[in-house]
Design a protein around this motif. Structure first.
Motif, PDB file in Angstrom:
ATOM      1  N   ARG A  42       0.839  -1.202   0.000  1.00  0.00           N
ATOM      2  CA  ARG A  42       0.000   0.000   0.000  1.00  0.00           C
ATOM      3  C   ARG A  42       0.869   1.245   0.000  1.00  0.00           C
ATOM      4  O   ARG A  42       0.623   2.188  -0.741  1.00  0.00           O
ATOM      5  CB  ARG A  42      -0.906  -0.014   1.230  1.00  0.00           C
ATOM      6  CG  ARG A  42      -1.816   1.196   1.329  1.00  0.00           C
ATOM      7  CD  ARG A  42      -2.697   1.084   2.564  1.00  0.00           C
ATOM      8  NE  ARG A  42      -1.876   1.011   3.750  1.00  0.00           N
ATOM      9  CZ  ARG A  42      -2.345   0.721   4.964  1.00  0.00           C
ATOM     10  NH1 ARG A  42      -3.613   0.424   5.124  1.00  0.00           N
ATOM     11  NH2 ARG A  42      -1.544   0.682   6.002  1.00  0.00           N
ATOM     12  N   ARG A  46       1.024   3.960  -3.166  1.00  0.00           N
ATOM     13  CA  ARG A  46       0.622   5.353  -3.007  1.00  0.00           C
ATOM     14  C   ARG A  46       1.793   6.299  -3.203  1.00  0.00           C
ATOM     15  O   ARG A  46       1.657   7.380  -3.744  1.00  0.00           O
ATOM     16  CB  ARG A  46      -0.003   5.550  -1.637  1.00  0.00           C
ATOM     17  CG  ARG A  46      -1.396   4.899  -1.585  1.00  0.00           C
ATOM     18  CD  ARG A  46      -1.971   4.893  -0.201  1.00  0.00           C
ATOM     19  NE  ARG A  46      -3.298   4.290  -0.239  1.00  0.00           N
ATOM     20  CZ  ARG A  46      -3.978   3.939   0.815  1.00  0.00           C
ATOM     21  NH1 ARG A  46      -3.471   4.118   2.006  1.00  0.00           N
ATOM     22  NH2 ARG A  46      -5.167   3.400   0.722  1.00  0.00           N
ATOM     23  N   ASP A  68      -6.914   8.095   1.208  1.00  0.00           N
ATOM     24  CA  ASP A  68      -8.136   7.301   1.188  1.00  0.00           C
ATOM     25  C   ASP A  68      -8.212   6.449  -0.066  1.00  0.00           C
ATOM     26  O   ASP A  68      -8.681   5.310  -0.049  1.00  0.00           O
ATOM     27  CB  ASP A  68      -9.349   8.211   1.262  1.00  0.00           C
ATOM     28  CG  ASP A  68      -9.517   8.850   2.626  1.00  0.00           C
ATOM     29  OD1 ASP A  68     -10.019   9.978   2.657  1.00  0.00           O
ATOM     30  OD2 ASP A  68      -9.141   8.224   3.626  1.00  0.00           O
ATOM     31  N   SER A  69      -7.778   6.998  -1.183  1.00  0.00           N
ATOM     32  CA  SER A  69      -7.795   6.256  -2.436  1.00  0.00           C
ATOM     33  C   SER A  69      -6.809   6.918  -3.374  1.00  0.00           C
ATOM     34  O   SER A  69      -6.422   8.073  -3.193  1.00  0.00           O
ATOM     35  CB  SER A  69      -9.186   6.268  -3.063  1.00  0.00           C
ATOM     36  OG  SER A  69      -9.511   7.569  -3.521  1.00  0.00           O
ATOM     37  N   GLU A  70      -6.406   6.174  -4.385  1.00  0.00           N
ATOM     38  CA  GLU A  70      -5.492   6.722  -5.385  1.00  0.00           C
ATOM     39  C   GLU A  70      -6.116   7.935  -6.066  1.00  0.00           C
ATOM     40  O   GLU A  70      -5.458   8.954  -6.274  1.00  0.00           O
ATOM     41  CB  GLU A  70      -5.176   5.644  -6.430  1.00  0.00           C
ATOM     42  CG  GLU A  70      -4.422   4.451  -5.898  1.00  0.00           C
ATOM     43  CD  GLU A  70      -2.950   4.741  -5.691  1.00  0.00           C
ATOM     44  OE1 GLU A  70      -2.505   5.819  -6.096  1.00  0.00           O
ATOM     45  OE2 GLU A  70      -2.268   3.884  -5.127  1.00  0.00           O
TER      46      GLU A  70
END
Length: 356
Positions: A42, A46, A68-70
């Protein structure tokens, strides 16, 4: 003790116990290895996102694991990179962003904020400070850190105050709800944490402690307003307060509850940037807030943007997917008003604007 002889009634339970221990350690080992692989993959994924690489890797190492998200991280990073002041600072070989954690205490709670400034030889005098209140996401909210960079690129020294504690630097919504509920049940504690963060900012090298503006987004808007209510301009340091799609809820500090009318204080000017379609702040709360500020004698400028909902400045909030939605024209207008407010209420740094 010596091993039990073969055929002894004690041997079977002992063998079973040893097998159970081995099996347990094997389970723990597999779990630890799986967790390590998840975290490392992860973090690598990121940190390696091309748009955010320079920002995230430069910022304290840990932050690359907080997206939170890509897609959200990429939108925020692109929005940050589009700021001309930041673009100029990152091209300038003599200037660089300096960021560090600062650990401090408020009562029995250990807190850890983020100090952001621009190291630039042309900025050789003590500079005004921005005390920045974070959202419900926490002090390591990528959007809040990008706001800190935008102010720092303009020559201000920014301190992102920690309202949740050192062990809750960035939180998921379920944990955030519990933290918010605890803080809002004790608004005086909330105000004291902001006051302690103000003190920390004032003591930093290179900061003009008499020139500070408190800025809060969403939940942070409530926090900076609570600081205003409790502190006013008691030492002349707080030159102004800004809330951006902030939570506007009336609050009477404990020491002021004996009387309906609050004790007279000197208050700095307040700029409230509000979306009139914000579901978290309906018109009734807006009116009650106006009345409270009038009772206190606070110089208030409340700007209500037509059609803007909650979090209208956050570029990752795609319209139609949430109760919050990014509104680019309103966001640009809000930033211009905020920038002008800070420049007129402090001795703004003499940093020429970038070329168009």
């Amino acid at each position: 003790p010596p091993p039990a002889p073969r055929g002894s009634p004690m041997r079977a339970p002992r063998v079973l116990a040893e097998v159970a221990w081995c099996f347990g350690f094997a389970i723990l080992g597999v779990g630890a290895l799986t967790q390590w692989r998840c975290v490392s993959q992860r973090a690598r994924r990121r940190c390696d996102a091309p748009v955010e690489r320079s920002y995230v890797r430069a910022l304290l190492g840990e932050v690359c694991q907080t997206c939170d998200s890509e897609e959200s991280a990429t939108r925020i990073a692109a929005h940050r990179s589009a700021d001309p002041w930041i673009a100029r600072a990152e091209r300038d070989p003599n200037a660089k962003f300096a960021r560090k954690f600062v650990t401090y205490w408020a009562g029995n709670t250990e807190l850890r904020g983020v100090l952001v400034g621009l190291e630039d030889p042309s900025l050789d005098q003590a500079r005004p400070g921005i005390l920045l209140g974070h959202t419900a996401v926490g002090v390591l909210d990528e959007f809040i850190l990008s706001v800190a960079d935008r102010f720092a690129a303009r020559g201000y020294v920014v301190f992102v105050a920690d309202m949740f504690g050192k062990e809750a630097q960035k939180v998921a919504w379920q944990q955030a709800k519990a933290l918010l509920q605890a803080n809002r049940a004790h608004r005086s504690v909330q105000a004291s944490r902001m006051a302690e963060a103000l003190r920390v900012l004032q003591e930093q090298r290179g900061v003009d402690g008499s020139q500070v503006v408190a800025v809060g987004y969403c939940y942070g808007g409530q926090c900076v307003l609570d600081l205003l209510r409790v502190r006013g301009t008691s030492d002349g340091a707080l030159r102004g307060v800004i809330t951006v799609h902030g939570i506007l809820e009336e609050y009477v500090p404990d020491e002021q509850r004996a009387s309906k009318h609050v004790a007279p204080k000197q208050y700095p000017p307040v700029l409230v940037l509000h979306g009139n379609a914000d579901p978290f702040v309906p018109e009734g709360k807006v009116q009650a807030f106006r009345e409270e500020m009038a009772d206190r004698g606070v110089p208030l400028n409340l700007v209500a943007f037509d059609g803007a909902t909650h979090a209208f400045t956050r570029p990752e909030k795609v319209p139609g997917t949430d109760t919050a939605a990014y509104n680019e024209p309103v966001a640009q207008d809000a930033w211009s008003r905020m920038e002008s407010f800070v420049a007129t209420t402090t001795a703004a740094p003499h940093r020429p604007p970038p070329p168009p």
